[in-house]
Design a protein around this motif. Sequence first.
Motif, mmCIF file in Angstrom:
data_model
loop_
_atom_site.group_PDB
_atom_site.id
_atom_site.type_symbol
_atom_site.label_atom_id
_atom_site.label_comp_id
_atom_site.label_asym_id
_atom_site.label_seq_id
_atom_site.Cartn_x
_atom_site.Cartn_y
_atom_site.Cartn_z
ATOM 1 N N ALA A 37 54.526 34.456 54.611
ATOM 2 C CA ALA A 37 53.186 35.322 54.239
ATOM 3 C C ALA A 37 52.905 35.036 52.800
ATOM 4 O O ALA A 37 51.808 35.373 52.777
ATOM 5 C CB ALA A 37 53.027 36.600 55.054
ATOM 6 N N GLY A 38 53.906 34.996 52.252
ATOM 7 C CA GLY A 38 53.682 35.107 50.587
ATOM 8 C C GLY A 38 53.903 36.482 50.186
ATOM 9 O O GLY A 38 54.387 37.338 51.073
ATOM 10 N N LEU A 39 53.470 36.687 48.813
ATOM 11 C CA LEU A 39 53.775 38.086 48.336
ATOM 12 C C LEU A 39 52.251 38.809 48.479
ATOM 13 O O LEU A 39 51.463 38.227 48.087
ATOM 14 C CB LEU A 39 53.942 37.913 46.813
ATOM 15 N N ILE A 40 52.449 39.906 49.118
ATOM 16 C CA ILE A 40 50.925 40.467 49.669
ATOM 17 C C ILE A 40 50.888 41.772 48.996
ATOM 18 O O ILE A 40 51.759 42.523 48.751
ATOM 19 C CB ILE A 40 51.000 40.777 51.327
ATOM 20 N N THR A 41 49.821 41.955 48.422
ATOM 21 C CA THR A 41 49.669 42.954 47.389
ATOM 22 C C THR A 41 48.089 43.650 48.024
ATOM 23 O O THR A 41 47.322 42.919 48.247
ATOM 24 C CB THR A 41 49.208 42.708 45.849
ATOM 25 N N LEU A 42 48.448 44.924 48.256
ATOM 26 C CA LEU A 42 47.166 45.759 48.634
ATOM 27 C C LEU A 42 46.225 46.279 47.450
ATOM 28 O O LEU A 42 46.920 46.776 46.633
ATOM 29 C CB LEU A 42 47.658 46.846 49.497
ATOM 30 N N THR A 43 45.191 45.708 47.661
ATOM 31 C CA THR A 43 44.236 46.169 46.715
ATOM 32 C C THR A 43 43.405 47.272 46.799
ATOM 33 O O THR A 43 42.599 47.757 45.996
ATOM 34 C CB THR A 43 43.132 44.966 46.256
ATOM 35 N N GLY A 44 43.240 47.771 48.148
ATOM 36 C CA GLY A 44 42.401 48.779 48.328
ATOM 37 C C GLY A 44 42.314 49.384 49.923
ATOM 38 O O GLY A 44 42.641 48.251 50.696
ATOM 39 N N VAL A 45 42.044 50.644 50.070
ATOM 40 C CA VAL A 45 42.021 51.024 51.713
ATOM 41 C C VAL A 45 40.611 51.759 51.633
ATOM 42 O O VAL A 45 40.491 52.451 50.689
ATOM 43 C CB VAL A 45 43.063 51.698 52.012
ATOM 44 N N GLU A 46 39.740 51.426 52.624
ATOM 45 C CA GLU A 46 38.640 52.028 52.977
ATOM 46 C C GLU A 46 38.716 52.837 54.270
ATOM 47 O O GLU A 46 39.017 51.997 55.201
ATOM 48 C CB GLU A 46 37.314 51.094 52.766
ATOM 49 N N LEU A 47 38.373 54.137 54.482
ATOM 50 C CA LEU A 47 38.417 54.807 55.773
ATOM 51 C C LEU A 47 37.154 55.054 56.099
ATOM 52 O O LEU A 47 36.182 55.475 55.565
ATOM 53 C CB LEU A 47 39.226 56.225 55.419
ATOM 54 N N SER A 48 37.018 55.108 57.506
ATOM 55 C CA SER A 48 35.744 55.588 57.998
ATOM 56 C C SER A 48 35.739 57.056 58.054
ATOM 57 O O SER A 48 36.516 57.774 57.933
ATOM 58 C CB SER A 48 35.615 55.090 59.520
ATOM 59 N N PRO A 49 34.433 57.547 58.129
ATOM 60 C CA PRO A 49 34.556 59.014 58.016
ATOM 61 C C PRO A 49 35.272 59.777 59.064
ATOM 62 O O PRO A 49 35.594 60.906 58.515
ATOM 63 C CB PRO A 49 32.933 59.107 58.140
ATOM 64 N N ASP A 50 35.387 59.266 60.377
ATOM 65 C CA ASP A 50 36.153 59.921 61.174
ATOM 66 C C ASP A 50 37.920 59.381 61.000
ATOM 67 O O ASP A 50 38.429 59.908 62.050
ATOM 68 C CB ASP A 50 35.672 59.590 62.617
ATOM 69 N N TYR A 51 38.052 58.869 60.112
ATOM 70 C CA TYR A 51 39.504 58.332 60.063
ATOM 71 C C TYR A 51 39.829 57.438 61.182
ATOM 72 O O TYR A 51 41.428 57.410 61.125
ATOM 73 C CB TYR A 51 40.559 59.588 59.715
#
Length: 137
Positions: A37-51
């Motif tokens: 899968a290569g080197l995966i870097t997380l750039t952000g997380v967005e949560l819905s208001p109800d999680y």
Amino acid sequence: MARHKSKPNPGRNLRLADQIQKDLAVLIQREIDMTRAGLITLTGVELSPDYAHAKVYYSVLGAEPEVAQAALTEKAGWLHSLLFKLLHIHTVPTLHFHHDRQLERGMELSKLIDSANQADSQLTGSASKSDEPDEQP
């Protein structure tokens, strides 16, 4: 008695999104084969208001984004269960992975700016040479 609805807490949402990003980064490094899968870097997380849902944005080096997407989607349920053990919250969001194209777009724009600056400097360089008087021996 009627229950009062609590107001959404944007600070908690951001803190939880940051914690999910940190924990997922460690889990992905440990659980997903980097040779595939290569080197995966997380750039952000967005949560819905109800999680209930989390959009997890990532970039990848050393593999095609489609291959990394397939690996992440395949392991999403497993990562969710591991995340459930790490986070002590009532609802652990369902993970939805999205390739982040911002880095690619930024590099493209940087190349365009560099080429425009080179073309501009070549034009001004040739114009200043033609403005100089011929030297007399």
